[in-house]
Design a protein around this motif. Structure first.
Motif, mmCIF file in Angstrom:
data_model
loop_
_atom_site.group_PDB
_atom_site.id
_atom_site.type_symbol
_atom_site.label_atom_id
_atom_site.label_comp_id
_atom_site.label_asym_id
_atom_site.label_seq_id
_atom_site.Cartn_x
_atom_site.Cartn_y
_atom_site.Cartn_z
ATOM 1 N N SER A 1 105.513 71.106 101.739
ATOM 2 C CA SER A 1 104.789 69.865 101.406
ATOM 3 C C SER A 1 103.365 69.904 101.975
ATOM 4 O O SER A 1 102.436 69.413 101.357
ATOM 5 N N VAL A 2 103.184 70.548 103.157
ATOM 6 C CA VAL A 2 101.825 70.666 103.717
ATOM 7 C C VAL A 2 100.971 71.570 102.832
ATOM 8 O O VAL A 2 99.826 71.237 102.510
ATOM 9 N N LEU A 3 101.532 72.706 102.420
ATOM 10 C CA LEU A 3 100.755 73.648 101.594
ATOM 11 C C LEU A 3 100.465 73.083 100.201
ATOM 12 O O LEU A 3 99.399 73.319 99.643
ATOM 13 N N SER A 4 101.427 72.313 99.678
ATOM 14 C CA SER A 4 101.214 71.792 98.318
ATOM 15 C C SER A 4 100.073 70.778 98.282
ATOM 16 O O SER A 4 99.464 70.547 97.249
ATOM 17 N N ARG A 5 99.776 70.164 99.446
ATOM 18 C CA ARG A 5 98.641 69.224 99.491
ATOM 19 C C ARG A 5 97.320 69.936 99.237
ATOM 20 O O ARG A 5 96.330 69.319 98.868
ATOM 21 N N GLN A 6 97.309 71.266 99.467
ATOM 22 C CA GLN A 6 96.070 72.032 99.250
ATOM 23 C C GLN A 6 95.858 72.366 97.770
ATOM 24 O O GLN A 6 94.783 72.811 97.395
ATOM 25 N N LEU A 7 96.909 72.180 96.963
ATOM 26 C CA LEU A 7 96.786 72.534 95.539
ATOM 27 C C LEU A 7 96.093 71.414 94.768
ATOM 28 O O LEU A 7 96.266 70.244 95.069
ATOM 29 N N ASN A 8 95.333 71.815 93.765
ATOM 30 C CA ASN A 8 94.699 70.823 92.897
ATOM 31 C C ASN A 8 95.745 70.330 91.888
ATOM 32 O O ASN A 8 96.342 71.136 91.170
ATOM 33 N N PRO A 9 95.980 68.989 91.822
ATOM 34 C CA PRO A 9 97.042 68.488 90.930
ATOM 35 C C PRO A 9 96.867 68.873 89.462
ATOM 36 O O PRO A 9 97.815 68.823 88.694
ATOM 37 N N SER A 10 95.638 69.271 89.072
ATOM 38 C CA SER A 10 95.471 69.630 87.657
ATOM 39 C C SER A 10 95.667 71.143 87.428
ATOM 40 O O SER A 10 95.570 71.619 86.301
ATOM 41 N N SER A 11 95.961 71.893 88.508
ATOM 42 C CA SER A 11 96.090 73.348 88.342
ATOM 43 C C SER A 11 97.488 73.723 87.843
ATOM 44 O O SER A 11 98.437 72.959 88.000
ATOM 45 N N LYS A 12 97.579 74.908 87.260
ATOM 46 C CA LYS A 12 98.886 75.370 86.749
ATOM 47 C C LYS A 12 99.849 75.642 87.907
ATOM 48 O O LYS A 12 101.053 75.477 87.784
ATOM 49 N N GLN A 13 99.281 76.015 89.071
ATOM 50 C CA GLN A 13 100.137 76.271 90.238
ATOM 51 C C GLN A 13 100.869 75.004 90.677
ATOM 52 O O GLN A 13 102.030 75.050 91.072
ATOM 53 N N PHE A 14 100.163 73.877 90.574
ATOM 54 C CA PHE A 14 100.779 72.600 90.959
ATOM 55 C C PHE A 14 101.950 72.286 90.022
ATOM 56 O O PHE A 14 103.022 71.867 90.452
ATOM 57 N N THR A 15 101.725 72.542 88.734
ATOM 58 C CA THR A 15 102.795 72.302 87.753
ATOM 59 C C THR A 15 103.993 73.197 88.052
ATOM 60 O O THR A 15 105.146 72.750 87.996
ATOM 61 N N GLN A 16 103.713 74.465 88.388
ATOM 62 C CA GLN A 16 104.812 75.397 88.717
ATOM 63 C C GLN A 16 105.568 74.905 89.953
ATOM 64 O O GLN A 16 106.794 74.949 90.013
ATOM 65 N N MET A 17 104.814 74.409 90.929
ATOM 66 C CA MET A 17 105.408 73.907 92.177
ATOM 67 C C MET A 17 106.358 72.746 91.888
ATOM 68 O O MET A 17 107.475 72.684 92.406
ATOM 69 N N ILE A 18 105.905 71.825 91.020
ATOM 70 C CA ILE A 18 106.726 70.635 90.745
ATOM 71 C C ILE A 18 107.953 71.027 89.930
ATOM 72 O O ILE A 18 109.057 70.519 90.153
ATOM 73 N N THR A 19 107.767 71.976 89.022
ATOM 74 C CA THR A 19 108.912 72.438 88.218
ATOM 75 C C THR A 19 109.970 73.053 89.128
ATOM 76 O O THR A 19 111.168 72.787 88.998
ATOM 77 N N THR B 1 93.202 78.915 95.561
ATOM 78 C CA THR B 1 94.439 78.304 95.040
ATOM 79 C C THR B 1 95.517 79.362 94.874
ATOM 80 O O THR B 1 96.676 79.154 95.239
ATOM 81 N N GLU B 2 95.112 80.497 94.343
ATOM 82 C CA GLU B 2 96.073 81.569 94.090
ATOM 83 C C GLU B 2 96.671 82.055 95.405
ATOM 84 O O GLU B 2 97.876 82.290 95.522
ATOM 85 N N MET B 3 95.803 82.186 96.411
ATOM 86 C CA MET B 3 96.258 82.657 97.723
ATOM 87 C C MET B 3 97.226 81.639 98.344
ATOM 88 O O MET B 3 98.273 82.003 98.883
ATOM 89 N N ASN B 4 96.849 80.372 98.235
ATOM 90 C CA ASN B 4 97.707 79.303 98.755
ATOM 91 C C ASN B 4 99.077 79.352 98.075
ATOM 92 O O ASN B 4 100.122 79.264 98.727
ATOM 93 N N TYR B 5 99.027 79.550 96.768
ATOM 94 C CA TYR B 5 100.284 79.552 96.007
ATOM 95 C C TYR B 5 101.129 80.783 96.338
ATOM 96 O O TYR B 5 102.361 80.742 96.294
ATOM 97 N N PHE B 6 100.447 81.880 96.684
ATOM 98 C CA PHE B 6 101.181 83.087 97.088
ATOM 99 C C PHE B 6 102.075 82.767 98.291
ATOM 100 O O PHE B 6 103.247 83.130 98.341
ATOM 101 N N TYR B 7 101.517 82.058 99.286
ATOM 102 C CA TYR B 7 102.307 81.698 100.474
ATOM 103 C C TYR B 7 103.366 80.662 100.144
ATOM 104 O O TYR B 7 104.473 80.709 100.696
ATOM 105 N N ILE B 8 103.029 79.761 99.225
ATOM 106 C CA ILE B 8 104.056 78.782 98.799
ATOM 107 C C ILE B 8 105.256 79.544 98.246
ATOM 108 O O ILE B 8 106.404 79.243 98.563
#
Length: 1323
Positions: free
Chosen positions: A985-1003, A947-954
């Motif tokens: 939007s493709v990368l965000s599908r890889q994030l778990n909706p309950s993770s803090k990274q997802f919340t950061q993405m939506i913010t 998740t962290e790696m995915n979010y790094f690229y996001i």
């Protein structure tokens, strides 16, 4: 004692009643009892003794009546004691039954109480005397009055009290079956029967497992009286509970206490199997029971369990239910998948409802359970599997063509249902020997007969069956041989899939291989082109899979199909020497193809490389074949240009021109084979013997000479040499144009192949790279002419031909162009890097290759079918493209901006986006691997955390988008921004909706939407779509929709021009230019929310129905509202407020207005459904209507409905224009009106639908008002009459005009409703 017995018998026989009565009176009760007991034990005299006692006890005297009662009271415990023989006890009970009706009322009451007490204390051990109880109860019911307590009751009431008392007391588990059997003979009212059934069902849990089947049997017999649903539900729920306990135990096996005695699994399954047989037998005899069973499952399909699925499948053996059951299961399966998809896609639903077990899992559990001798279920399982695969399998595309490339992940509910069908069949095949033949036959039949529709799903299933049990399939080799006979008539894709699947079997079965070869030889001479292509496919497959001694290890050419269960050389006679002869024989057959159509040759050229990789010993034959074929089209005279003969490559038929020889593919195949062999020889040179060296040197040097000569001369060639200069004709309408187009594609292909060959051969030599650029410039010039010429036609028919560069080469090429820093290669690479066109070309080929992979699952050229290698190339490309995009800012490329084409950065982005989407589609599990291969992660990214790696690229892409948005709007590159949003939007599908990274993405997304005010509709559409797709996984989007609706209203203004709309801007992305796009997106989200609400109400309704039929105790207090009802009301409340904003907005006429009217109509339909739900539950479960619901009704009536009518008037009048319009404007308006008349027709259909929905809503509100005693109609205003409207202002104007005969007409044409305009001022 003997004397007393004889005396009674003799007096009875002599018919001396008076003496008999007298004698009996002289005996005490104890003596009488011992006479009965002794005679019963001796067995022979019991009948005459009891008859004598009954004869001598007159019912007219109280003494006689009492003696009869004593006889009954003594005989009943005696029969239960177990001391008597079964026949004697039965005889006694039979005699007593005959005389029961003679007993007096009080005696019967005493006797019945005796039975009830005995049952309560558990003295009914063997249940013999219970046969008498129904007779006693029947006789009792006939009595007129009986004393009960201090009062009196009639017989029927007394019987009711007894049964009530009996069912309320505790039963001994041992006598449950006897009691159930006994009650079959007791006349019962429906309430008594229901009470009894509930009691028996509750007793299930206390019984020993082995006693369940006989009890079920008795219950089913009892169900003939009624209560069929309760009986079936009770049985199913009991086993459902048992299954859940089993699951729990398996899950926490170790942690459970040892004292808890669990039921052995096999014992439970055997009992379930027996019970299923009992039920199916009962349904066969009682069709009412069958109807009730199906009806109860239809209404409460959510309560299905593995047991009920097995039961349903067993019922399919009864012909009259077969179709109904499969239709029911089909509906249940697809509904279950749809609901799962709906729930997974919405955080609102996930939080609201518990996760339910899917029907798919239950069906697979049923297969596991059916191992325990459930033969009656297996046939149903097989039928269900095929039914699902036939119903939900892929459908033929337009013109009967199948969509290319199988989808690796089942995404839609239909795909999931089809996949489930396949799993059911595969598991049944593995587990049940009896159905294997049938499954195999059915699969093969479908492969042969379904030629018009895609059969990928059956090919996958067949392949899995072969892999799971190859030896079993060899037993059915006759069926396979039969299938082979049809090969030449089947579609090519089916043939390829079928042969790939049977390949492991060919290695162990000589007869099967021989049969196939015969069929393929025949197919070689088929009159159908597809038949010949099938033959080539088959032969190439055989060549790939039969190893010749001395071929390189297959680790070097990772085999695509593992056949771990099958050892290649099973038969000693079946060895590599035989293989060699066999392979050479096939090769000679294949050479014949070189004289056939281009399609057949093309298949051969594409297949030779793979054959060589798997079977390197065939190199000499293959290379000689290619060399001799190439020589036909090669110009040996070194001074002549061009070096290839294009004339023989085409053929004419009438006035049509066709390609005969795909020359570029021939050269490509030759080059790839040559390079691979060179590589292999180098790596294996230390082990090589010199036997074949000379022969190899021969064809290798010949080919190298030819290729060098071709390169040299192709560089010298001008386009005129190929007769393809600018003056040539390229229109596809004439035969000359078609011929030139074919020539151009061939020449460009040859140039490309030579580029790849020279790059690899050059070994980073500067002059060789200069030659390579020369080749490219010739090819590029030709492609530009083609583009230019095709662009001139009315429709641009030019489609870039597929590049012949291999995936591996393209990957290497872009890596060295962008990331190779080695000093030694610097000078040579600078030659290539200096040509902007060449770099652009390399990138565009990358994008083209990835697109082909995304669409079809493979690419052209070597290793294109090898998914592991392809994935490796993807990883390399991603790393390079990402580096190029992040390290070279697009500002450097400003020069390219004036041109109308994408910048290099944009091409890189396009490539990255396509790689990500391809990876999600084709390699869904390998996304982390792809990201970790990108190499540019800095130290702050924890590489081990996916998740962290995915979010790094996001974050990388977010930064890039932010930089783009920071510049001015003039410099804003919309296309690049859209690509970045798509990647996010493709990368965000890889994030778990309950993770803090997802919340950061939506913010972050919300922040961008709030701060970006660019007037770019395409970009704003992408950004808002991203926002919605994230938001729905985070929480319900209704509050977001409300804010957006307020923004849209604020931007577009009000439908009443006199009203000033308060300026609000929550989201800067919504502005004058983008508001309409935003409105359409908002309405699509409204539709989605309405879907969820509709589903929730329907679910609630079905639960209420099943609760009602089960027990009516689900009442609620007014204070606490059901969470689902509360959620539905809140969702609809916010939605109505949002729609209220939109309905006052001056939307442009057209799609937006129609969509709004359609969604409004749906909203009212769903409000009506909610009202109907409350009508259904109102008196029982809801004594008082929830206050939230009343507020919702008030909101809809006082706010939304009036605005809807105003909006309809606005939409009908179009854009109302004020006075002062000159003639030109009028003329324009008339033209526009004429043009949009078709649109208006569509609109007028939407309007009546909306009005009808509103009126239906109000109609059901009136019904609910009456039922709930709450006046809900007080919030509703009288609706405007739609049929006939008098517009006072227009009428006055017309009359005035008539009176005064003025020349200038009054142009006021705005319409008003009947009510005076009462516009709500904005807050």
């Amino acid at each position: 004692m003997r004397a007393e017995i004889d005396k009674i018998v003799s007096l009875s026989d002599a018919d001396n009643t008076a003496s008999l009565q007298k004698y009996l009176s002289s005996l005490t009760n104890e003596q009488l009892f011992s006479v009965i007991t002794n005679s019963a034990l001796k067995a022979k005299t019991v009948r005459p003794v009891i008859k004598g006692i009954l004869k001598g006890s007159s019912t007219n005297t109280s003494e006689g009546s009492n003696r009869r009662l004593l006889l009954y009271q003594h005989c009943i415990p005696l029969c239960e004691s177990g001391d008597l023989q079964a026949e004697v006890a039965a005889e006694i009970i039979g005699l007593l039954m005959l005389e029961t009706h003679t007993l007096s009322g009080p005696s019967l009451a005493q006797l019945a109480s005796l039975f009830v007490d005995a049952i309560k204390v558990g003295k009914m051990g063997n249940g013999k005397s219970l046969e008498l109880f129904p007779t006693v109860l029947t006789a009792l019911a006939a009595c007129e009055s009986l004393s009960y307590g201090k009062g009196e009751l009639n017989g029927e009431e007394f019987k009711k009290q007894l049964i009530n008392s009996l069912c309320s007391s505790r039963w001994d588990p041992h006598c449950v079956i006897h009691l159930t059997t006994m009650f079959r003979d007791v006349p019962l009212s429906s309430e008594e029967l229901q009470f009894l059934v509930e009691k028996v069902v509750r007793m299930f849990a206390k019984l020993d497992l082995q006693e369940i089947p006989p009890l079920v049997y008795q219950l089913l017999l009892l169900s003939a009286k009624g209560c069929k649903k309760q009986v079936l539900d009770g049985i199913i729920n009991y086993f459902k509970g048992q299954d859940i306990c089993q699951e729990e135990e398996q899950r926490h096996g170790e942690s459970l206490d040892l004292e808890v005695q669990s039921i052995p699994q096999d014992q439970l399954r055997h009992v379930e199997g027996t019970v299923i047989l009992h039920i199916v037998f009962a349904i066969r005899l009682d069709h009412e029971l069958g109807r009730e069973f199906l009806k109860s499952l239809k209404t409460a399909y959510g309560d299905l369990c593995p047991f009920s699925v097995a039961l349903l499948l067993s019922v399919t053996r009864i012909q009259r239910y077969e179709e109904q059951v499969f239709e029911l299961l089909k509906g249940v399966v697809i509904k279950s998948f749809k609901e799962e998809q709906l729930q997974q896609g919405s955080k609102f639903l996930l939080d609201l409802l518990p996760k339910h077990c899917g029907v798919a899992q239950m069906t697979l559990d049923t297969i596991k359970n059916s191992v325990f001798g459930w033969d009656h279920v297996t046939e149903g399982l097989v039928q269900l599997g095929f039914f699902l695969m036939d119903t939900f399998g892929p459908k033929p595309g337009p013109f009967g063509k199948a969509a290319e490339g199988p989808v690796s992940v089942a995404r839609t509910p239909a795909q999931q249902a089809c996949k489930l069908g396949g799993q059911v069949l595969l598991q049944s095949f593995k587990v049940h020997e009896s159905v294997r033949g049938e499954i195999l036959e059915q699969v093969l039949n479908r492969l042969i007969t379904k030629t018009a529709s895609p059969v990928n799903h059956y090919l996958d299933l067949f392949s899995d069956i072969v892999a799971s049990a190859p030896m079993i399939l060899l037993e059915s080799s006759s069926k396979l041989t039969e299938t082979f006979d049809h090969l030449s008539y089947l579609p090519l894709t089916t043939v390829q899939g079928l042969l790939k699947a049977v390949q492991p079997l060919l290695k162990v079965s000589m007869s099967l291989k021989d049969a196939l070869i015969l069929v393929l030889r025949k197919a070689m001479f088929s009159s159908q082109l597809d038949g010949r292509k099938s033959a080539v496919t088959g032969f190439l497959l055989l060549l790939k899979n039969f190893k010749v001694l001395g071929s390189l290890a297959s680790s070097q050419c990772s085999q695509a199909i593992s056949s771990s269960q099958v050892q290649v050389d099973v038969h000693c006679r079946y060895n590599s020497a035989a293989n060699e002869a066999f392979c050479l024989e096939i090769l000679s057959s294949l050479r014949r193809c070189l004289g056939q159509q281009a399609d057949v040759r093309l298949m051969l050229y594409e297949g030779f490389y793979d054959v060589l990789r798997r079977n390197s010993q065939l190199a000499s034959s293959i290379m000689q074949t290619l060399l001799s074929q190439l020589r036909r089209y090669y110009e040996p005279e070194q001074d002549l240009l061009p070096p290839v003969k294009l004339e023989p490559c085409i053929t004419a038929h009438g006035d049509q021109v066709f390609l005969q020889e795909p020359l570029a593919h021939l050269v490509s195949c030759t080059v790839n084979c040559l390079l691979w062999l060179k590589n292999m020889r180098q790596s294996a040179s230390c082990n090589d013997s010199d036997d074949d060296e000379e022969e190899e040197e021969g064809y290798q040097s010949d080919l190298q000479t030819i290729l060098q000569s071709m390169t040299r001369r192709m560089i010298k060639c001008e386009l005129e040499d190929f007769e393809l200069d600018k003056s040539a004709e390229f229109s596809m309408g004439s035969s000359v144009g078609v011929k030139n187009n074919i020539y151009a594609v061939l020449v460009m292909g040859v140039y490309e192949v030579l580029m790849e060959y020279n790059f690899i051969k050059a070994n980073y030599n500067k002059s060789n790279f200069e030659d390579l650029l020369e080749l490219f410039s010739r090819s590029h010039k030709l492609s530009e002419i083609l583009k230019e010429k095709s662009g001139k036609g009315r429709v641009s028919s030019h489609k870039t031909p597929r590049s012949l560069l291999s995936m591996g080469f393209v990957s290497t090429l872009i890596t060295v162009l962008f990331r190779d820093n080695s000093q030694s290669r610097e000078e040579a690479l600078s030659v290539l890097r200096s040509s902007g066109e060449f770099v652009r070309y390399a990138l565009s080929v990358v994008v083209q290759k990835i697109q082909q992979l995304e669409e079809t699952g493979h690419t052209d050229g070597p290793d294109g079918q090898n998914s592991d290698k392809t994935f490796r190339f993807l990883c390399d490309m991603t790393s390079v493209l990402m580096w190029r995009y992040t390290n070279i800012p697009s500002v450097v490329e400003e020069a390219g901006k004036k041109e109308k084409r994408s910048s290099l950065s944009q091409l890189c982005l396009e490539g990255i986006l396509k790689i990500f989407t391809t990876c999600q589609q084709r390699y869904p599990d390998k996304m982390p691997q792809l990201l970790s291969a990108m190499e540019i992660a800095e130290n702050d990214a924890e590489q081990d955390d996916v998740t962290e790696m995915n979010y790094f690229y996001i974050r990388q892409f977010q930064r890039a988008l932010f930089t783009l948005l920071s510049g001015g709007e003039e410099e804003f590159n919309s296309k690049e921004a859209q690509l970045l949003v798509s990647i996010l939007s493709v990368l965000s599908r890889q994030l778990n909706p309950s993770s803090k990274q997802f919340t950061q993405m939506i913010t972050w997304t919300v922040k961008i939407c709030k701060e970006t005010s660019f007037e770019d509709t395409a970009f704003s559409k992408g950004l808002l779509s991203l926002l919605f797709s994230l938001h729905i996984l985070y929480k319900s989007p209704v509050s977001l929709l409300l804010e957006l609706c307020q923004d849209i209203h604020s931007q577009l203004g009000d439908i009443d021009q006199d009203v000033e709309v308060e300026k609000q801007s929550h989201f800067a992305i919504v502005n004058m230019k983008t508001a309409t796009t935003a409105a359409l997106l908002v309405l699509s989200q409204v539709g989605r929310v309405l879907d969820e609400v509709d589903w929730l109400i329907a679910r609630k309704k079905s639960q209420t129905t099943s609760d009602k039929s089960g027990s009516g105790e689900a009442t609620q207090t007014a204070g606490q509202q059901d969470p689902v009802e509360k959620a539905v009301t809140l969702q609809l409340g916010t939605l109505l407020t949002a729609l209220n904003e939109l309905v006052q907005t001056a939307l442009l006429p057209g799609t937006c207005t129609i969509t709004l009217l359609r969604e409004l109509s749906r909203t009212y339909t769903i409000l009506t459904t909610l009202v109907k739900y409350y009508i259904q539950v109102c008196p029982n479960q809801h004594p008082v209507l929830p206050s939230r619901f009343e507020k919702l009704v008030k909101l809809s009536g006082s706010h939304l409905t009036p605005q809807c009518y105003t909006f309809i008037t606005y939409a009908q009048s179009g854009e109302s224009t004020g006075g002062g319009a000159d003639d030109k404007k009028k003329k324009k308006k008339n033209d526009a009106n004429t043009a949009s008349s078709a649109k208006l027709l569509r609109e007028t259909k939407v309007m009546p639908n909306l009005i009808f929905s509103i009126e239906q809503y109000e109609k059901f509100l009136i019904t609910l008002s009456k039922k709930s005693k709450v006046n809900l109609m007080q919030y509703m205003k009288l609706s405007t009459s739609r049929d006939f409207r008098i517009n006072a202002a227009t009428l006055d104007a017309a009359l005035q005009e008539q009176d005064e005969s003025q020349e200038a007409p009054n142009t006021q044409d705005t319409e008003e409703t009947q009510e005076p305009k009462q516009k709500r001022r904005k807050r």
